[in-house]
Design a protein around this motif. Structure first.
Motif, PDB file in Angstrom:
ATOM      1  N   LEU A  53       0.817  -1.223   0.000  1.00  0.00           N
ATOM      2  CA  LEU A  53       0.000   0.000   0.000  1.00  0.00           C
ATOM      3  C   LEU A  53       0.849   1.270   0.000  1.00  0.00           C
ATOM      4  N   HIS A  54       2.150   1.124  -0.171  1.00  0.00           N
ATOM      5  CA  HIS A  54       3.021   2.301  -0.223  1.00  0.00           C
ATOM      6  C   HIS A  54       2.973   2.893  -1.640  1.00  0.00           C
ATOM      7  N   LYS A  55       1.800   3.408  -1.948  1.00  0.00           N
ATOM      8  CA  LYS A  55       1.526   3.994  -3.261  1.00  0.00           C
ATOM      9  C   LYS A  55       0.897   5.369  -3.053  1.00  0.00           C
ATOM     10  N   PRO A  56       0.949   6.228  -4.082  1.00  0.00           N
ATOM     11  CA  PRO A  56       0.400   7.590  -3.940  1.00  0.00           C
ATOM     12  C   PRO A  56      -1.040   7.637  -3.439  1.00  0.00           C
ATOM     13  N   MET A  57      -1.913   6.769  -3.995  1.00  0.00           N
ATOM     14  CA  MET A  57      -3.327   6.811  -3.614  1.00  0.00           C
ATOM     15  C   MET A  57      -3.501   6.557  -2.122  1.00  0.00           C
ATOM     16  N   TYR A  58      -2.749   5.605  -1.590  1.00  0.00           N
ATOM     17  CA  TYR A  58      -2.896   5.247  -0.181  1.00  0.00           C
ATOM     18  C   TYR A  58      -2.245   6.278   0.738  1.00  0.00           C
ATOM     19  N   PHE A  59      -1.213   6.942   0.231  1.00  0.00           N
ATOM     20  CA  PHE A  59      -0.633   8.048   1.005  1.00  0.00           C
ATOM     21  C   PHE A  59      -1.678   9.149   1.187  1.00  0.00           C
ATOM     22  N   LEU A  60      -2.372   9.487   0.105  1.00  0.00           N
ATOM     23  CA  LEU A  60      -3.429  10.504   0.176  1.00  0.00           C
ATOM     24  C   LEU A  60      -4.594  10.015   1.026  1.00  0.00           C
ATOM     25  N   LEU A  61      -4.902   8.720   0.928  1.00  0.00           N
ATOM     26  CA  LEU A  61      -5.974   8.144   1.741  1.00  0.00           C
ATOM     27  C   LEU A  61      -5.627   8.212   3.227  1.00  0.00           C
ATOM     28  N   GLY A  62      -4.354   7.996   3.558  1.00  0.00           N
ATOM     29  CA  GLY A  62      -3.902   8.137   4.944  1.00  0.00           C
ATOM     30  C   GLY A  62      -4.111   9.548   5.451  1.00  0.00           C
ATOM     31  N   ASN A  63      -3.824  10.535   4.591  1.00  0.00           N
ATOM     32  CA  ASN A  63      -4.065  11.942   4.947  1.00  0.00           C
ATOM     33  C   ASN A  63      -5.551  12.203   5.161  1.00  0.00           C
ATOM     34  N   LEU A  64      -6.385  11.571   4.334  1.00  0.00           N
ATOM     35  CA  LEU A  64      -7.837  11.726   4.476  1.00  0.00           C
ATOM     36  C   LEU A  64      -8.306  11.170   5.815  1.00  0.00           C
ATOM     37  N   SER A  65      -7.757  10.032   6.226  1.00  0.00           N
ATOM     38  CA  SER A  65      -8.142   9.433   7.507  1.00  0.00           C
ATOM     39  C   SER A  65      -7.706  10.309   8.681  1.00  0.00           C
ATOM     40  N   ILE A  66      -6.520  10.910   8.575  1.00  0.00           N
ATOM     41  CA  ILE A  66      -6.056  11.839   9.622  1.00  0.00           C
ATOM     42  C   ILE A  66      -7.007  13.029   9.715  1.00  0.00           C
ATOM     43  N   LEU A  67      -7.413  13.539   8.556  1.00  0.00           N
ATOM     44  CA  LEU A  67      -8.368  14.648   8.522  1.00  0.00           C
ATOM     45  C   LEU A  67      -9.695  14.265   9.171  1.00  0.00           C
ATOM     46  N   GLU A  68     -10.172  13.059   8.865  1.00  0.00           N
ATOM     47  CA  GLU A  68     -11.445  12.597   9.425  1.00  0.00           C
ATOM     48  C   GLU A  68     -11.363  12.490  10.947  1.00  0.00           C
ATOM     49  N   LEU A  69     -10.228  12.011  11.454  1.00  0.00           N
ATOM     50  CA  LEU A  69     -10.037  11.917  12.903  1.00  0.00           C
ATOM     51  C   LEU A  69     -10.121  13.290  13.557  1.00  0.00           C
ATOM     52  N   CYS A  70      -9.433  14.261  12.953  1.00  0.00           N
ATOM     53  CA  CYS A  70      -9.444  15.629  13.497  1.00  0.00           C
ATOM     54  C   CYS A  70     -10.825  16.262  13.345  1.00  0.00           C
ATOM     55  N   TYR A  71     -11.436  16.038  12.193  1.00  0.00           N
ATOM     56  CA  TYR A  71     -12.716  16.654  11.843  1.00  0.00           C
ATOM     57  C   TYR A  71     -13.818  16.272  12.830  1.00  0.00           C
ATOM     58  N   ILE A  72     -13.938  14.964  13.090  1.00  0.00           N
ATOM     59  CA  ILE A  72     -15.003  14.510  13.997  1.00  0.00           C
ATOM     60  C   ILE A  72     -14.676  14.865  15.443  1.00  0.00           C
ATOM     61  N   SER A  73     -13.373  14.991  15.765  1.00  0.00           N
ATOM     62  CA  SER A  73     -12.973  15.329  17.137  1.00  0.00           C
ATOM     63  C   SER A  73     -13.238  16.790  17.489  1.00  0.00           C
ATOM     64  N   VAL A  74     -13.488  17.621  16.477  1.00  0.00           N
ATOM     65  CA  VAL A  74     -13.801  19.032  16.725  1.00  0.00           C
ATOM     66  C   VAL A  74     -15.202  19.188  17.317  1.00  0.00           C
ATOM     67  N   THR A  75     -16.126  18.300  16.935  1.00  0.00           N
ATOM     68  CA  THR A  75     -17.526  18.469  17.336  1.00  0.00           C
ATOM     69  C   THR A  75     -18.040  17.422  18.327  1.00  0.00           C
ATOM     70  N   VAL A  76     -17.779  16.144  18.062  1.00  0.00           N
ATOM     71  CA  VAL A  76     -18.454  15.077  18.812  1.00  0.00           C
ATOM     72  C   VAL A  76     -18.109  15.030  20.299  1.00  0.00           C
ATOM     73  N   PRO A  77     -16.833  15.144  20.719  1.00  0.00           N
ATOM     74  CA  PRO A  77     -16.562  15.099  22.166  1.00  0.00           C
ATOM     75  C   PRO A  77     -17.352  16.143  22.953  1.00  0.00           C
ATOM     76  N   LYS A  78     -17.480  17.343  22.396  1.00  0.00           N
ATOM     77  CA  LYS A  78     -18.256  18.404  23.049  1.00  0.00           C
ATOM     78  C   LYS A  78     -19.736  18.031  23.126  1.00  0.00           C
ATOM     79  N   ILE A  79     -20.258  17.405  22.047  1.00  0.00           N
ATOM     80  CA  ILE A  79     -21.656  16.967  22.045  1.00  0.00           C
ATOM     81  C   ILE A  79     -21.889  15.922  23.130  1.00  0.00           C
ATOM     82  N   ILE A  80     -20.976  14.946  23.219  1.00  0.00           N
ATOM     83  CA  ILE A  80     -21.106  13.868  24.213  1.00  0.00           C
ATOM     84  C   ILE A  80     -21.081  14.438  25.635  1.00  0.00           C
ATOM     85  N   ILE A  81     -20.212  15.411  25.877  1.00  0.00           N
ATOM     86  CA  ILE A  81     -20.122  16.035  27.205  1.00  0.00           C
ATOM     87  C   ILE A  81     -21.391  16.830  27.527  1.00  0.00           C
ATOM     88  N   ASP A  82     -21.948  17.497  26.494  1.00  0.00           N
ATOM     89  CA  ASP A  82     -23.084  18.399  26.722  1.00  0.00           C
ATOM     90  C   ASP A  82     -24.428  17.692  26.881  1.00  0.00           C
TER      91      ASP A  82
END
Length: 315
Positions: A53-82
């Motif tokens: 999987l050490h190919k360009p597509m999967y490198f970009l896909l890895g970046n997408l997964s990092i973004l998704e982790l950050c993206y959902i962490s901006v909103t959901v933890p606060k919702i769960i607490i509230d």
């Protein structure tokens, strides 16, 4: 620049209009968050340690997964607490910080999906030159540019929103700090600010959409020229996962930020937002895992080796 406002905090209504479903919503968001973290982190690990999987597509896909982790962490933890709290509040600075990171990460993901469409275009239309064009250096540059442009296109409107006057109204009819309901609370004239947000969002969404559409026009045109049905099927399969993710992310985003329909209803805005802020980050890794042969083979190999190991231990 110092903020000129009398409001020190905002009250987030969230889903308080349906009090009978609060326990269900708490469990729902908790499961969504834990599952999203698990599947995205798993996909990042698979891409990191799966040599095939050490190919360009999967490198970009890895970046997408990092973004998704950050993206959902901006909103959901606060919702769960509230959810269990009677008073769901967030400070002014906390609200602006959440708004900035949510908008920044959303814009970055939009641009990254456009970059991934270019990657698919090169893979299908120029297969012999693909590896030389999409070198590791180029992949790093494209990923970095996605983050940089995401930051640049969102910083100005968010700074301007933070400088608006908020006199007394401080109840946000949403489950996080989002630009549309915030602008409705401002006692400044929000017209030019709303226009500014729409223009910036449209520039990112529509330019990315144009890049994706152009890439797929060339991709489809090239695939239709392939004589063998097996070759066409294989070429289509290389793009199917990306195209599915684009639909999941861009559909709700265009409805909220570009279509005038969603701006007329904050409630509709809230429910559409739920799709691309919580559901899409959860589904994306499954889409790539289930539709991608390379990822499936690694998962199959991993589970088979674990099963064989457990059988040997029993013996």
């Amino acid at each position: 620049m110092a903020n000129q406002t009398n409001v020190k905090e905002f009250i987030i209504l969230g889903f308080s209009s349906i009090p009978e479903y609060q326990k269900f919503l708490y469990v729902f968001f908790l499961i969504i968050y834990i599952t999203t973290l698990t599947v995205n982190i798993s996909l990042i690990i698979i891409i990191r340690y799966g040599k095939q999987l050490h190919k360009p597509m999967y490198f970009l896909l890895g970046n997408l997964s990092i973004l998704e982790l950050c993206y959902i962490s901006v909103t959901v933890p606060k919702i769960i607490i509230d959810i269990p709290r009677k008073r769901k509040s967030i400070s002014f600075s906390g609200c602006m910080t959440q708004l900035f990171f949510f908008t920044f990460l959303g814009a970055t993901e939009t641009i990254l999906l456009a970059v991934m469409s270019i990657d698919r275009f090169l893979a299908v239309c120029y297969p012999l030159r693909y590896t030389s064009i999409m070198s590791h250096k180029v992949c790093l540059m494209l990923a970095a540019l996605s983050w940089i442009f995401g930051f640049l296109t969102t910083s100005f409107p968010i700074i301007k929103i933070s400088q608006l006057h908020f006199c007394s109204a401080n109840v946000i009819n949403h489950f996080f700090c989002e630009s549309a309901p915030l602008l409705k609370l401002s006692c400044s004239d929000p017209y030019f600010m709303e226009l500014n947000v729409i223009i910036c969002a449209s520039c990112v969404l529509l330019s990315s959409t144009l890049v994706i559409l152009t890439s797929y026009i060339y991709i489809v045109s090239t695939i239709l020229k392939i004589k063998s049905s097996h070759g066409r099927k294989k070429a289509f399969s290389t793009c199917a996962s990306h195209f599915t993710v684009v639909i999941l992310f861009f559909g709700p985003g265009i409805l909220i930020y570009v279509s005038p329909l969603a701006h007329q209803s904050v409630t509709m805005n809230k429910w559409i937002s739920l799709l691309y802020t919580e559901v899409t980050p959860l589904l994306n890794p499954f889409v790539y895992s289930l539709r991608n042969e390379d990822v499936r083979l690694i998962l199959k190999k991993y589970f088979n080796s674990n099963f064989a190991c457990s059988q040997r231990m029993k013996v």
